[in-house]
Design an enzyme around this catalytic site. Structure first.
Site, PDB file in Angstrom:
ATOM      1  CB  CYS A 263      -0.927   0.000   1.204  1.00 50.42           C
ATOM      2  SG  CYS A 263      -2.134  -1.328   1.148  1.00 50.42           S
TER       3      CYS A 263
HETATM    4  N1  LIG Z   1      -2.742  -6.506   1.091  1.00 48.22           N
HETATM    5  C1  LIG Z   1      -3.371  -5.495   1.637  1.00 48.22           C
HETATM    6  O1  LIG Z   1      -3.193  -5.244   2.831  1.00 48.22           O
HETATM    7  C2  LIG Z   1      -4.339  -4.641   0.843  1.00 48.22           C
HETATM    8  C3  LIG Z   1      -5.220  -3.808   1.559  1.00 48.22           C
HETATM    9  C4  LIG Z   1      -6.119  -3.036   0.867  1.00 48.22           C
HETATM   10  C5  LIG Z   1      -6.126  -3.068  -0.516  1.00 48.22           C
HETATM   11  N2  LIG Z   1      -5.252  -3.846  -1.205  1.00 48.22           N
HETATM   12  C6  LIG Z   1      -5.346  -3.831  -2.665  1.00 48.22           C
HETATM   13  O2  LIG Z   1      -6.035  -4.981  -3.107  1.00 48.22           O
HETATM   14  C7  LIG Z   1      -5.496  -5.444  -4.347  1.00 48.22           C
HETATM   15  C8  LIG Z   1      -5.008  -6.878  -4.202  1.00 48.22           C
HETATM   16  O3  LIG Z   1      -3.975  -6.916  -3.242  1.00 48.22           O
HETATM   17  P1  LIG Z   1      -3.512  -8.249  -2.504  1.00 48.22           P
HETATM   18  O4  LIG Z   1      -2.669  -7.814  -1.363  1.00 48.22           O
HETATM   19  O5  LIG Z   1      -4.684  -9.125  -2.250  1.00 48.22           O
HETATM   20  O6  LIG Z   1      -2.603  -8.893  -3.628  1.00 48.22           O
HETATM   21  P2  LIG Z   1      -2.052 -10.416  -3.660  1.00 48.22           P
HETATM   22  O7  LIG Z   1      -0.839 -10.376  -4.510  1.00 48.22           O
HETATM   23  O8  LIG Z   1      -1.989 -10.969  -2.268  1.00 48.22           O
HETATM   24  O9  LIG Z   1      -3.201 -11.219  -4.407  1.00 48.22           O
HETATM   25  C9  LIG Z   1      -3.592 -10.935  -5.704  1.00 48.22           C
HETATM   26  C10 LIG Z   1      -3.836 -12.250  -6.413  1.00 48.22           C
HETATM   27  O10 LIG Z   1      -4.363 -11.953  -7.718  1.00 48.22           O
HETATM   28  C11 LIG Z   1      -3.857 -12.923  -8.607  1.00 48.22           C
HETATM   29  N3  LIG Z   1      -4.007 -12.416  -9.977  1.00 48.22           N
HETATM   30  C12 LIG Z   1      -3.251 -11.532 -10.659  1.00 48.22           C
HETATM   31  N4  LIG Z   1      -3.771 -11.317 -11.882  1.00 48.22           N
HETATM   32  C13 LIG Z   1      -4.878 -12.077 -11.979  1.00 48.22           C
HETATM   33  C14 LIG Z   1      -5.839 -12.276 -12.982  1.00 48.22           C
HETATM   34  N5  LIG Z   1      -5.777 -11.615 -14.152  1.00 48.22           N
HETATM   35  N6  LIG Z   1      -6.827 -13.169 -12.785  1.00 48.22           N
HETATM   36  C15 LIG Z   1      -6.899 -13.837 -11.596  1.00 48.22           C
HETATM   37  N7  LIG Z   1      -6.027 -13.678 -10.588  1.00 48.22           N
HETATM   38  C16 LIG Z   1      -5.032 -12.801 -10.779  1.00 48.22           C
HETATM   39  C17 LIG Z   1      -2.441 -13.143  -8.155  1.00 48.22           C
HETATM   40  O11 LIG Z   1      -1.952 -14.395  -8.620  1.00 48.22           O
HETATM   41  C18 LIG Z   1      -2.592 -13.090  -6.634  1.00 48.22           C
HETATM   42  O12 LIG Z   1      -2.799 -14.375  -6.086  1.00 48.22           O
HETATM   43  C19 LIG Z   1      -4.402  -4.441  -4.708  1.00 48.22           C
HETATM   44  O13 LIG Z   1      -4.944  -3.452  -5.529  1.00 48.22           O
HETATM   45  C20 LIG Z   1      -4.020  -3.862  -3.365  1.00 48.22           C
HETATM   46  O14 LIG Z   1      -3.469  -2.573  -3.502  1.00 48.22           O
HETATM   47  C21 LIG Z   1      -4.366  -4.648  -0.535  1.00 48.22           C
END
Ligand SMILES: NC(=O)c1ccc[n+]([C@@H]2O[C@H](COP(=O)([O-])OP(=O)(O)OC[C@H]3O[C@@H](n4cnc5c(N)ncnc54)[C@H](O)[C@@H]3O)[C@@H](O)[C@H]2O)c1
Length: 422
Positions: A263
């Protein structure tokens, strides 16, 4: 609709997996789709890769028969609601929406009239209407807000937070039309305790970036203050604690070795990129906060080298033990962690760097560091111990008892002659 509502969650990571588990718990049928075959195989076998979800919770979801982890886009067919929670990284400082585009295109070929799609990935204002809607509309031949509902709902998940999980944290919701907002809010009302509707998707997108930019800027403020306070001989930590007793108008942020994770090092730059593209002007607060926070790992290296010098230990050949390689406490998430540039900076000065972290996979660490365990022997063998992350798994008293010299970047250790705070 016959049978339970069919939810598709695209992306089974830190955001998507907890949502999928919660939706199963409230009775939905959930298809969790991800490109990562290894991750999906692990989930299908009952192994969670996300700390907030235990293997028992995952097993319970699988046992209902209503959770399907999959890599096969055919499994999303017939969905009622789809949530996109895929990564939104930066590529050379520019938002990389490739995963959001791919996820939207995948869903578009399975759209029917009446479905609802929600974007949860953090992104710049305008993404839902300018990027996602056209992709969904083109392949499906349907119109957003007319034939299907579309909205944006930022995720506030804070991995490892014991009190504020997905359910207890109010969730901002939005739609491209009032009817879409109703639909999106109705969906999340089943998932979380409290939803917060806002007028449009741009407001919801900006809300998320405002929250993270607020933290980024305030952390930069105390980090820069920590550098100056050290030179002035004033205890910045004590000043923050004292200021925090003010019951209004102040919120404590504490210094640290730099920001990491998915983030803070990324989201504010989505906002400054959008501002620059749309107005031609620089978002100076974001640029300055980036600059200050990015300098912190180098500052920690310089403080560590200065301490070695004061102790009469030449950096070349010295041993420094780093405690904590993840970007925050009690997690193994090492994305964008400042511990890596700190390790590399020390190694570049000829230091032998030991990296102790009970949560981080040693295979993910650079070759310049030697993975180690935080034992009394390791602590005693180091010329300097640098506490970078205050994991509960570390024993503060033991560290102070065995380490000869300590730089505590979190002000977590008890006061002792051997310990200096950042
Ligand atoms: N981790 C946090 O604390 C957090 C908090 C709030 C918001 N976010 C936001 O949420 C979003 C996701 O973050 P995250 O931490 O869950 O990421 P992550 O990397 O843990 O998980 C994302 C998943 O999406 C998969 N992926 C990528 N492209 C894909 C596609 N085309 N089809 C299907 N799956 C696909 C990846 O393989 C991965 O497993 C980001 O935009 C992030 O900024 C994250």
């Amino acid at each position: 609709m016959t049978g339970p509502e069919h939810l598709v969650v695209v992306g089974q990571g830190y955001v998507g997996l907890p949502l999928a588990m919660r939706a199963v718990a409230v009775g939905m049928r959930v298809t969790g789709i991800d490109l990562d075959a290894q991750r999906i195989a692990g989930l299908a076998a009952g192994t969670s890769h996300v700390e907030d979800i235990t293997d028992d919770e995952l097993a319970a979801a699988l046992a209902t028969g209503r959770y399907l982890p999959t890599t096969d886009p055919a499994d999303v067919a017939g969905f009622d609601v789809a949530v996109i929670s895929v990564p939104t990284p930066l590529a050379d400082g520019v938002p990389d929406l490739g995963a959001v585009e791919a996820a939207s295109a995948m869903l578009a070929s399975h759209m029917r009239p009446g479905v609802c799609v929600v974007l949860e990935s953090t992104t710049y204002p305008g993404t839902t209407t300018e990027l996602v809607a056209p992709i969904l509309e083109e392949a499906s031949g349907l119109v957003a807000g007319v034939d299907f509902d579309l909205g944006y709902s930022p995720e506030r998940i804070d991995p490892g937070n014991p009190t504020h999980g997905l359910v207890e944290t109010p969730k901002v919701v939005s739609g491209v039309t009032p009817a879409s907002l109703d639909r999106v809010q109705g969906f999340y009302d089943r998932i979380v305790d409290e939803t917060v509707p806002v007028a449009d998707t741009g407001t919801a997108e900006l809300t998320k970036l405002l929250e993270n930019t607020f933290r980024h800027v305030n952390i930069a403020l105390v980090n820069e203050l920590a550098v100056f306070a050290n030179e002035l001989g004033i205890d910045v930590w004590a000043a923050v604690d004292a200021a925090a007793t003010k019951p209004f108008g102040f919120m404590p942020f504490r210094p640290g070795p730099g920001v990491g994770g998915h983030c803070l090092p990324i989201d504010p730059s989505y906002l400054s990129w959008k501002v620059k593209r749309s107005t031609g002007r620089d978002f100076r607060f974001v640029e300055l906060a980036n600059e200050v926070n990015e300098q912190m790992p180098r500052y920690v290296v310089d403080r560590a080298l200065a301490r070695l010098e004061r102790d009469g230990v030449p950096a070349a050949g010295a041993t420094v033990a780093l405690l904590g390689m993840s970007y925050k406490r009690n997690t193994g998430d090492a994305r964008e962690t400042p511990s890596i540039p700190i390790a590399e900076g020390l190694a570049g000065a000829g230091v032998r760097v030991l990296a102790c972290d009970p949560h981080v996979d040693p295979a993910s660490l650079p070759a310049t560091v030697e993975p180690a365990t935080c034992t009394p022997d390791v602590l005693a063998s180091a010329d300097l111990v640098v506490l970078l992350v205050d994991h509960d798994a570390f024993d503060a008293a033991e560290i102070v008892r065995h380490a000869r010299a300590v730089l505590d970047t979190r002000r977590w250790l008890p006061e002792a002659p051997s310990v200096e705070a950042l």
